[in-house]
Design a protein around this motif. Structure first.
Motif, PDB file in Angstrom:
ATOM      1  N   GLY A  64     -40.448  23.069  -7.990  1.00 17.63           N
ATOM      2  CA  GLY A  64     -41.575  22.759  -8.876  1.00 17.63           C
ATOM      3  C   GLY A  64     -41.995  21.306  -8.851  1.00 17.63           C
ATOM      4  N   LYS A  65     -41.147  20.443  -8.260  1.00 21.24           N
ATOM      5  CA  LYS A  65     -41.467  19.017  -8.180  1.00 21.24           C
ATOM      6  C   LYS A  65     -41.101  18.485  -6.799  1.00 21.24           C
ATOM      7  N   THR A  66     -41.746  17.425  -6.430  1.00 23.78           N
ATOM      8  CA  THR A  66     -41.422  16.744  -5.179  1.00 23.78           C
ATOM      9  C   THR A  66     -41.016  15.306  -5.486  1.00 23.78           C
ATOM     10  N   ILE A  67     -40.134  14.761  -4.651  1.00 19.89           N
ATOM     11  CA  ILE A  67     -39.616  13.408  -4.857  1.00 19.89           C
ATOM     12  C   ILE A  67     -40.569  12.376  -4.259  1.00 19.89           C
ATOM     13  N   VAL A  68     -40.858  11.346  -5.053  1.00 15.89           N
ATOM     14  CA  VAL A  68     -41.690  10.238  -4.566  1.00 15.89           C
ATOM     15  C   VAL A  68     -40.811   9.238  -3.828  1.00 15.89           C
TER      16      VAL A  68
END
Length: 383
Positions: free
Chosen positions: A203-207
């Protein structure tokens, strides 16, 4: 703690039910108690999980055999060690409803569960062998073992992102972790879902990645874990400790620690279920005149009395000197098999004495008066 119901009773099947029957019964129960179909029944989700736990055990040949022999205690202290939450159930058994992962359940019920479709990952299990001697098995014991396992990275809280916050919502699935597709069929619209390929269901991606774990979200850690082994476990039995396995990459729940029991043989005693067997050799003098002897037990040496005129093969019983039952149903006994030892070499003086005894009517065997064999006596004892 509430008493668990029998798994066969939960699914409404007999103990001789085969795989297809078990699968069909579970499907029926899952449909009946699915929380989305029972919004006004607060007990539906518990019954749904109960059915999943029963299916997880009875659909596995090894777990089912262990459960049939030892009951809930044989499944690691009262449970199957199976799916603990709705996401795990959707992940493991969704194929029963015609899909993989969560998609099968969602497609069947026409939508996802309330609150988003992102599936929680579970880490891998750890497996160890634990050697126990007969005394430890008889009474139960606490063991402390040292294991290396992956735990959540502390600086990033297991997210893999720098400071645990440098992340953004996945633009592909909008934070849901799944891609849903609506297909028009003759029966109406059917919803299918699959894991988002961009965020792998997170659900999220790492910056920017964490400097400590390099984006993995976990670190290898050595830990001493206390394990309470109940009395009465058996060789090759598997116990489980929930949450003591490996933490998955970038968030989720840890796997389990699976402990396989390895029973070490005793120098003198032999286990037979919950009973202890011991072979005691006595001289024919002691057999004829009687004697007081010491024999080993799992609690130390005890004295036994050999009555005058004891015949070879006689069995003495020491009540309560066996192994505690795994399910708490009392304790076994120790059975002592008396064997009369016959010397192979005798001196001239001993030979003279024996020749004199040979002529005595008291030392002449009488047909039809011989004692029964050891295994016949054991059979009678358990009858």
């Amino acid at each position: 703690m509430a008493t668990k119901r029998d798994y066969y009773e939960v699914l409404g099947i007999t103990k001789t039910a085969e795989g297809d029957v078990i699968k069909s019964a579970y499907r029926k129960m899952a449909i009946k108690f699915h929380p989305d179909k029972n919004p006004d029944d607060p007990t539906a989700e518990d019954k749904f999980k109960e059915a999943a736990e029963a299916y997880e055990v009875l659909s596995n040949a090894d777990k089912r055999a262990r459960y049939d022999r030892y009951g809930h205690q044989g499944m690691g202290g009262g449970g199957g060690g199976g799916p603990q939450n709705m996401e795990d159930i959707f992940s493991q058994f969704g194929d029963i409803f015609g899909g993989g992962g969560g998609g099968g359940f969602e497609g069947f019920f026409g939508g996802g569960r309330q609150g988003g479709g992102r599936r929680q990952k579970k880490g891998s299990n750890l497996r160890i062998k634990l050697k126990l001697d007969l005394e430890e098995i008889a009474n139960g014991v606490e063991k402390k073992i040292k294991v290396k396992r992956y735990v959540a990275c502390q600086p990033c809280s297991g997210t893999g992102a720098k400071n645990g916050t440098d992340m953004k919502t996945c633009p592909t699935c909008q934070g849901q972790g799944q891609i849903k597709r609506v297909v028009n069929t003759m029966l109406g619209q059917m919803v299918s879902s699959s894991t988002c390929p961009t965020c792998n269901g997170e659900g999220k991606t790492i910056v920017s990645t964490c400097d400590v774990c390099k984006g993995e979200g976990r670190q290898l850690h050595e830990e001493v874990i206390p394990i309470n082994i109940p009395a009465g476990v058996a060789n090759d039995m598997q116990l489980s400790m929930n949450g003591k396995g490996n933490f998955p990459e970038r968030g989720g729940v840890p796997g389990d620690l699976l402990i396989q029991i390895e029973e070490e043989p005793h120098e003198f005693l032999k286990r037979d279920g919950n009973n202890i067997m011991f072979e005691q050799y006595i001289s024919f003098v002691d057999a004829a005149l009687g004697a007081s002897l010491e024999v080993p037990t799992i609690e130390g040496k005890v004295k036994i009395k050999v009555d005058p005129g004891t015949q070879p093969g006689k069995i003495l019983r020491l009540r309560g000197k066996g192994i505690k039952d795994l399910n708490g149903y009392g304790r076994g006994d120790q059975l002592i098999h008396l064997n009369v030892w016959t010397p192979k070499n005798v001196s001239n003086q001993e030979r003279e004495l024996l020749e004199k005894l040979r002529d005595s009517d008291n030392f002449t065997p009488h047909p039809g008066k011989n004692e029964k064999g050891f295994f016949e006596k054991v059979k009678e004892y358990f009858a």
